[in-house]
Write a protein that holds these residues in place. Sequence first.
Motif, PDB file in Angstrom:
ATOM      1  N   LEU A   7       0.872  -1.204  -0.127  1.00 31.65           N
ATOM      2  CA  LEU A   7       0.101   0.040  -0.370  1.00 31.65           C
ATOM      3  C   LEU A   7       0.508   1.223  -0.370  1.00 31.65           C
ATOM      4  O   LEU A   7       2.052   1.656   0.960  1.00 31.65           O
ATOM      5  CB  LEU A   7      -1.021   0.061   1.274  1.00 31.65           C
ATOM      6  N   SER A   8       0.559   1.973  -0.937  1.00 28.58           N
ATOM      7  CA  SER A   8       1.677   2.960  -1.623  1.00 28.58           C
ATOM      8  C   SER A   8       0.523   4.523  -0.628  1.00 28.58           C
ATOM      9  O   SER A   8       0.146   4.948  -1.381  1.00 28.58           O
ATOM     10  CB  SER A   8       2.284   3.271  -2.544  1.00 28.58           C
ATOM     11  N   HIS A   9       1.021   5.263  -0.035  1.00 27.89           N
ATOM     12  CA  HIS A   9       0.812   6.651  -0.239  1.00 27.89           C
ATOM     13  C   HIS A   9       1.506   7.391  -0.816  1.00 27.89           C
ATOM     14  O   HIS A   9       2.199   7.457  -1.345  1.00 27.89           O
ATOM     15  CB  HIS A   9       1.436   7.062   1.558  1.00 27.89           C
ATOM     16  N   GLY A  10       0.635   8.982  -0.203  1.00 30.66           N
ATOM     17  CA  GLY A  10       0.548  10.018  -1.304  1.00 30.66           C
ATOM     18  C   GLY A  10       1.690  10.804  -1.276  1.00 30.66           C
ATOM     19  O   GLY A  10       2.593  10.493  -0.116  1.00 30.66           O
ATOM     20  N   PHE A  11       2.477  11.980  -2.484  1.00 36.86           N
ATOM     21  CA  PHE A  11       3.315  12.293  -1.862  1.00 36.86           C
ATOM     22  C   PHE A  11       2.995  13.368  -1.037  1.00 36.86           C
ATOM     23  O   PHE A  11       1.812  14.201  -0.546  1.00 36.86           O
ATOM     24  CB  PHE A  11       3.462  13.628  -3.441  1.00 36.86           C
ATOM     25  N   GLU A  12       3.856  13.513   0.353  1.00 35.65           N
ATOM     26  CA  GLU A  12       3.313  14.648   1.480  1.00 35.65           C
ATOM     27  C   GLU A  12       2.360  13.654   2.464  1.00 35.65           C
ATOM     28  O   GLU A  12       1.633  14.314   2.654  1.00 35.65           O
ATOM     29  CB  GLU A  12       2.856  16.090   1.168  1.00 35.65           C
ATOM     30  N   SER A  13       2.842  12.238   2.547  1.00 34.81           N
ATOM     31  CA  SER A  13       1.350  12.001   3.036  1.00 34.81           C
ATOM     32  C   SER A  13       2.231  10.652   3.747  1.00 34.81           C
ATOM     33  O   SER A  13       3.729  11.022   3.922  1.00 34.81           O
ATOM     34  CB  SER A  13       0.623  11.555   1.953  1.00 34.81           C
ATOM     35  N   GLY A  14       1.929   9.865   4.324  1.00 35.19           N
ATOM     36  CA  GLY A  14       2.869   8.813   5.094  1.00 35.19           C
ATOM     37  C   GLY A  14       2.473   7.860   5.151  1.00 35.19           C
ATOM     38  O   GLY A  14       0.700   7.168   4.848  1.00 35.19           O
ATOM     39  N   PRO A  15       3.298   6.291   5.898  1.00 40.51           N
ATOM     40  CA  PRO A  15       2.680   5.205   5.894  1.00 40.51           C
ATOM     41  C   PRO A  15       1.435   4.787   6.718  1.00 40.51           C
ATOM     42  O   PRO A  15       1.225   4.003   6.502  1.00 40.51           O
ATOM     43  CB  PRO A  15       3.697   4.403   6.287  1.00 40.51           C
ATOM     44  N   ASP A  16       1.632   5.717   7.447  1.00 34.76           N
ATOM     45  CA  ASP A  16       0.136   5.590   7.942  1.00 34.76           C
ATOM     46  C   ASP A  16      -1.006   6.415   8.358  1.00 34.76           C
ATOM     47  O   ASP A  16      -2.206   6.789   9.199  1.00 34.76           O
ATOM     48  CB  ASP A  16       0.803   5.866  10.333  1.00 34.76           C
ATOM     49  N   ALA A  17      -1.358   6.971   6.879  1.00 37.88           N
ATOM     50  CA  ALA A  17      -2.317   7.754   6.510  1.00 37.88           C
ATOM     51  C   ALA A  17      -3.419   6.625   6.746  1.00 37.88           C
ATOM     52  O   ALA A  17      -3.455   5.401   6.516  1.00 37.88           O
ATOM     53  CB  ALA A  17      -2.072   8.568   5.025  1.00 37.88           C
ATOM     54  N   THR A  18      -4.194   8.249   6.817  1.00 39.41           N
ATOM     55  CA  THR A  18      -5.782   7.612   7.010  1.00 39.41           C
ATOM     56  C   THR A  18      -6.393   6.438   5.909  1.00 39.41           C
ATOM     57  O   THR A  18      -7.146   5.192   6.641  1.00 39.41           O
ATOM     58  CB  THR A  18      -6.718   8.097   7.156  1.00 39.41           C
ATOM     59  N   LYS A  19      -6.131   6.612   4.594  1.00 41.12           N
ATOM     60  CA  LYS A  19      -6.579   5.571   4.024  1.00 41.12           C
ATOM     61  C   LYS A  19      -5.950   4.337   3.304  1.00 41.12           C
ATOM     62  O   LYS A  19      -6.211   3.580   3.506  1.00 41.12           O
ATOM     63  CB  LYS A  19      -6.657   6.549   2.042  1.00 41.12           C
ATOM     64  N   VAL A  20      -4.697   4.526   3.472  1.00 42.44           N
ATOM     65  CA  VAL A  20      -3.983   2.835   3.777  1.00 42.44           C
ATOM     66  C   VAL A  20      -3.781   2.353   5.022  1.00 42.44           C
ATOM     67  O   VAL A  20      -3.525   1.258   4.726  1.00 42.44           O
ATOM     68  CB  VAL A  20      -1.765   3.593   3.368  1.00 42.44           C
ATOM     69  N   THR A  21      -4.242   2.952   6.480  1.00 44.28           N
ATOM     70  CA  THR A  21      -4.362   2.164   7.185  1.00 44.28           C
ATOM     71  C   THR A  21      -5.523   1.927   7.138  1.00 44.28           C
ATOM     72  O   THR A  21      -6.171   0.430   7.521  1.00 44.28           O
ATOM     73  CB  THR A  21      -4.368   3.024   8.193  1.00 44.28           C
ATOM     74  N   ALA A  22      -6.852   1.886   6.306  1.00 42.76           N
ATOM     75  CA  ALA A  22      -7.548   1.662   5.959  1.00 42.76           C
ATOM     76  C   ALA A  22      -7.786   0.267   5.159  1.00 42.76           C
ATOM     77  O   ALA A  22      -8.382  -0.362   5.746  1.00 42.76           O
ATOM     78  CB  ALA A  22      -8.625   2.934   5.559  1.00 42.76           C
ATOM     79  N   LEU A  23      -7.325   0.677   4.636  1.00 36.82           N
ATOM     80  CA  LEU A  23      -7.014  -0.257   3.614  1.00 36.82           C
ATOM     81  C   LEU A  23      -5.956  -1.854   4.184  1.00 36.82           C
ATOM     82  O   LEU A  23      -6.523  -2.830   4.071  1.00 36.82           O
ATOM     83  CB  LEU A  23      -6.227   0.290   2.267  1.00 36.82           C
ATOM     84  N   ALA A  24      -5.339  -1.295   5.094  1.00 35.19           N
ATOM     85  CA  ALA A  24      -4.649  -2.700   5.380  1.00 35.19           C
ATOM     86  C   ALA A  24      -5.364  -3.414   6.253  1.00 35.19           C
ATOM     87  O   ALA A  24      -4.935  -4.928   6.923  1.00 35.19           O
ATOM     88  CB  ALA A  24      -3.124  -1.828   6.072  1.00 35.19           C
ATOM     89  N   GLN A  25      -6.101  -2.729   6.957  1.00 37.36           N
ATOM     90  CA  GLN A  25      -7.731  -2.734   7.763  1.00 37.36           C
ATOM     91  C   GLN A  25      -8.247  -3.800   7.148  1.00 37.36           C
ATOM     92  O   GLN A  25      -8.597  -5.231   7.758  1.00 37.36           O
ATOM     93  CB  GLN A  25      -8.464  -2.348   8.627  1.00 37.36           C
ATOM     94  N   ALA A  26      -8.657  -3.537   6.051  1.00 37.30           N
ATOM     95  CA  ALA A  26      -9.816  -4.495   5.159  1.00 37.30           C
ATOM     96  C   ALA A  26      -9.556  -5.599   4.663  1.00 37.30           C
ATOM     97  O   ALA A  26      -9.309  -6.463   4.585  1.00 37.30           O
ATOM     98  CB  ALA A  26     -10.212  -3.588   4.261  1.00 37.30           C
ATOM     99  N   ALA A  27      -7.963  -5.521   4.607  1.00 42.42           N
ATOM    100  CA  ALA A  27      -6.618  -7.098   3.320  1.00 42.42           C
ATOM    101  C   ALA A  27      -7.040  -7.600   4.841  1.00 42.42           C
ATOM    102  O   ALA A  27      -7.017  -8.545   4.738  1.00 42.42           O
ATOM    103  CB  ALA A  27      -6.023  -6.016   3.391  1.00 42.42           C
ATOM    104  N   ALA A  28      -6.225  -7.033   6.306  1.00 38.20           N
ATOM    105  CA  ALA A  28      -6.247  -8.320   7.282  1.00 38.20           C
ATOM    106  C   ALA A  28      -7.533  -8.453   7.651  1.00 38.20           C
ATOM    107  O   ALA A  28      -7.777 -10.153   8.277  1.00 38.20           O
ATOM    108  CB  ALA A  28      -6.420  -7.627   8.623  1.00 38.20           C
ATOM    109  N   GLU A  29      -8.751  -7.946   6.950  1.00 37.42           N
ATOM    110  CA  GLU A  29      -9.990  -8.879   7.649  1.00 37.42           C
ATOM    111  C   GLU A  29     -10.410 -10.214   7.080  1.00 37.42           C
ATOM    112  O   GLU A  29     -10.932 -11.009   6.929  1.00 37.42           O
ATOM    113  CB  GLU A  29     -11.495  -8.274   7.169  1.00 37.42           C
TER     114      GLU A  29
END
Length: 184
Positions: A7-29
């Motif tokens: 899961l790759s974050h956007g520019f001026e964002s980071g790996p703990d960004a809200t959308k990327v975190t939500a995707l990680a939780q969805a995948a884990a489910e």
Amino acid sequence: MRGHCILSHGFESGPDATKVTALAQAAAELGWTCERPDYTDLDACADISPLGDVPQRLQRLVELTRAATAHGPVVLAGSSLGAFISAHASLQVSVAGLFLMAPPIRMNQAHPIDAADVPLSILHGWDDELIPAADVVGWAQERRARLLLVDDDHRLSRHVQASADAFMRLLSSLQTSNDRGDAQ
């Protein structure tokens, strides 16, 4: 088929960004493993490009993807610049699918987005102030991609759950198609 998501974050964002975190939780489910590379060190390279060191971002993602594919199927997902590099990485390393949020269709005249012919799902805002929705519709249509247009801007901050739900649909469809293949 359970696999691995990068899961790759956007520019001026980071790996703990809200959308990327939500995707990680969805995948884990769904039983998928995830990793979220940190590109923030490359965003500071404004002397290379206003968007940081895009070739280095891409190279980092390709190397991570290559290593992950040795252990099973990989799905790449990204937001904005993360979507751009995810799409391009799919041309260099075999992936099972792509999930792109607010994908830049063209970084400039010399660098249009391109992607492998794999299952592709896109989420984009009608009011994206950086990337016109019509450009994304045309690009998605050429690829027969699953496209969800939402009443939001480039950040898609009002559609974090919709992003996670759409990502789950892509991962579930990959699981279903693999289950059919195993049954034959």
